[in-house]
Design an enzyme around this catalytic site. Structure first.
Site, PDB file in Angstrom:
ATOM      1  N   SER A 125       0.868  -1.184   0.000  1.00 28.54           N
ATOM      2  CA  SER A 125       0.000   0.000   0.000  1.00 28.54           C
ATOM      3  C   SER A 125       0.897   1.224   0.000  1.00 28.54           C
ATOM      4  O   SER A 125       2.054   1.149   0.442  1.00 28.54           O
ATOM      5  CB  SER A 125      -0.869   0.004   1.261  1.00 28.54           C
ATOM      6  OG  SER A 125      -1.486   1.265   1.439  1.00 28.54           O
ATOM      7  N   TYR A 140      -1.519  -0.891  10.509  1.00 33.66           N
ATOM      8  CA  TYR A 140      -1.664  -1.142   9.068  1.00 33.66           C
ATOM      9  C   TYR A 140      -0.445  -0.603   8.317  1.00 33.66           C
ATOM     10  O   TYR A 140       0.130  -1.287   7.471  1.00 33.66           O
ATOM     11  CB  TYR A 140      -2.947  -0.484   8.552  1.00 33.66           C
ATOM     12  CG  TYR A 140      -3.228  -0.753   7.093  1.00 33.66           C
ATOM     13  CD1 TYR A 140      -3.812  -1.939   6.681  1.00 33.66           C
ATOM     14  CD2 TYR A 140      -2.889   0.185   6.106  1.00 33.66           C
ATOM     15  CE1 TYR A 140      -4.068  -2.193   5.334  1.00 33.66           C
ATOM     16  CE2 TYR A 140      -3.130  -0.057   4.766  1.00 33.66           C
ATOM     17  CZ  TYR A 140      -3.734  -1.244   4.381  1.00 33.66           C
ATOM     18  OH  TYR A 140      -3.971  -1.493   3.049  1.00 33.66           O
ATOM     19  N   LYS A 144       2.235  -2.919   6.111  1.00 34.54           N
ATOM     20  CA  LYS A 144       2.443  -2.816   4.666  1.00 34.54           C
ATOM     21  C   LYS A 144       3.901  -2.518   4.320  1.00 34.54           C
ATOM     22  O   LYS A 144       4.397  -2.954   3.275  1.00 34.54           O
ATOM     23  CB  LYS A 144       1.489  -1.769   4.077  1.00 34.54           C
ATOM     24  CG  LYS A 144       0.023  -2.213   4.134  1.00 34.54           C
ATOM     25  CD  LYS A 144      -0.181  -3.533   3.400  1.00 34.54           C
ATOM     26  CE  LYS A 144      -1.608  -4.015   3.379  1.00 34.54           C
ATOM     27  NZ  LYS A 144      -1.781  -5.261   2.628  1.00 34.54           N
TER      28      LYS A 144
END
Ligand SMILES: NC(=O)c1ccc[n+]([C@@H]2O[C@H](COP(=O)([O-])OP(=O)(O)OC[C@H]3O[C@@H](n4cnc5c(N)ncnc54)[C@H](O)[C@@H]3O)[C@@H](O)[C@H]2O)c1
Length: 234
Positions: A125, A140, A144
Site C-alpha cells: 500500500s 496497518y 504494509k
C-alpha cells in the site's frame, strides 16, 4: 484480478478467503463469466497448517500453482497509537504480514518441488511508505512496510528457483475495505490528496496483476509498483 488473469489465459483459479458466502459467490460468478474451473477454499491465512492442507488440495483439484496473489488484508483505521489494543495490533500483523508469508511459503514449496518457477504478487500500500492521514492506523502502515520488505527478501531467496516475487502498492481504492461509516467523510480528503482526484476502481489493478503474473515481466522481481493515482508525488 482473478477475472483479468482468466481473460489473459489462466487455466483455473483457486480463491482462498475466510468468508464462505463471499467466496462461494465470487467463485460462481467467476466461473460463469470465464468458463474456466474456479474453486473457493475457506481458510484463515493465519493458520499455517490449514493453508498447507488447502494448497495441497488446490494442486490436486486444479493442477500446479503458477501464480499467487496475496490479497487478504484488514485495516483498523482511526485508532490512536496510545490506545491501540495489543491483541488487535498483533492480529492485524498476523493477517496482513504473517498470513501473506504462510500462503507464499506453502505455494513456493510446491513451485520449488515442481521445478516450474512461478510468480508471487503481494499487495502492500502507499501506507507502507507514507503515513496516511487524517486516520491513525499505525499497525496497518507498519504491516504494509513489512509486506514490501518481505516480498523483496523472498524475491532474493527464490530467484534461483525461477520464482519471481513482486508487490503492487495501491493508493486509495474504492473497495469493501474502505466502506466504513467513519471513513466516508475522510474519502473526500483522500481524493483531494490524490492528483487524479478520486479513489481507484477495483479493476484498475488488473493490468498490473496480469503484467506481474506473466512473462511480460520476466526480468522483474523484487519490485514494488505504485498504482495510486499519483498520491505519492506530493
Ligand atoms: N482498498 C484500498 O484502498 C487498498 C489500498 C492499498 C492496499 N490495499 C490492500 O489490498 C488488499 C485487498 O484489499 P481490498 O481493498 O480488496 O479489501 P477487501 O476487504 O475487499 O478484501 C480483503 C479480503 O481479505 C479477506 N480476509 C480478511 N482476513 C482474512 C483472513 N484472516 N484469512 C483469509 N482471508 C481474510 C476478507 O474476507 C476480504 O475478502 C489488502 O491487502 C489491502 O490491505 C487496499
Amino acid at each position: 484480478m482473478a477475472q483479468a488473469l482468466a481473460e489473459a489465459g489462466a487455466e483455473a483459479i483457486a480463491l482462498l478467503d475466510v468468508k464462505q458466502d463471499l467466496g462461494d459467490a465470487a467463485a460462481a460468478e467467476l466461473h460463469s463469466t470465464t468458463g474456466i474451473p474456479v474453486q473457493y477454499y475457506k481458510v484463515d491465512v493465519r493458520d499455517g497448517d490449514a493453508i498447507a492442507e488447502v494448497i495441497a488440495r488446490v494442486t490436486s483439484d486444479l493442477g500446479a500453482v503458477d501464480i499467487v496473489i496475496n490479497s487478504a488484508g484488514v485495516v483498523d483505521s482511526n485508532i490512536k497509537a496510545e490506545t491501540y489494543d495489543a491483541a488487535m495490533f498483533r492480529k492485524l500483523l498476523d493477517i496482513n504480514l504473517t498470513g501473506s508469508f504462510l500462503v507464499s511459503q506453502a505455494c513456493a514449496r510446491h513451485m520449488i518441488a515442481a521445478r516450474n518457477g512461478g510468480s508471487i504478487i503481494f499487495l502492500s500500500s502507499i501506507a507502507g511508505s507514507r503515513v496516511l492521514h487524517p486516520q491513525q492506523q499505525c499497525a496497518y502502515n507498519a504491516s504494509k512496510a513489512a509486506v514490501a520488505q518481505l516480498a523483496r527478501s523472498l524475491a532474493a531467496e527464490w530467484a534461483p528457483h525461477s520464482i519471481r516475487v513482486n508487490t503492487i502498492a495501491p493508493g486509495y481504492m474504492d473497495t469493501a475495505l474502505n466502506r466504513e461509516a467513519l471513513l466516508e467523510a475522510q474519502k473526500k480528503h483522500w481524493s483531494a490528496m490524490t492528483p487524479m482526484g478520486r479513489l481507484g476502481k477495483p479493476d484498475e489493478l488488473n493490468g498490473l496483476a496480469v503484467f506481474l503474473a506473466s512473462d511480460a515481466s520476466g526480468f522483474v522481481t523484487g519490485a514494488e509498483i505504485l498504482a495510486d493515482g499519483g498520491y505519492a508525488v506530493y
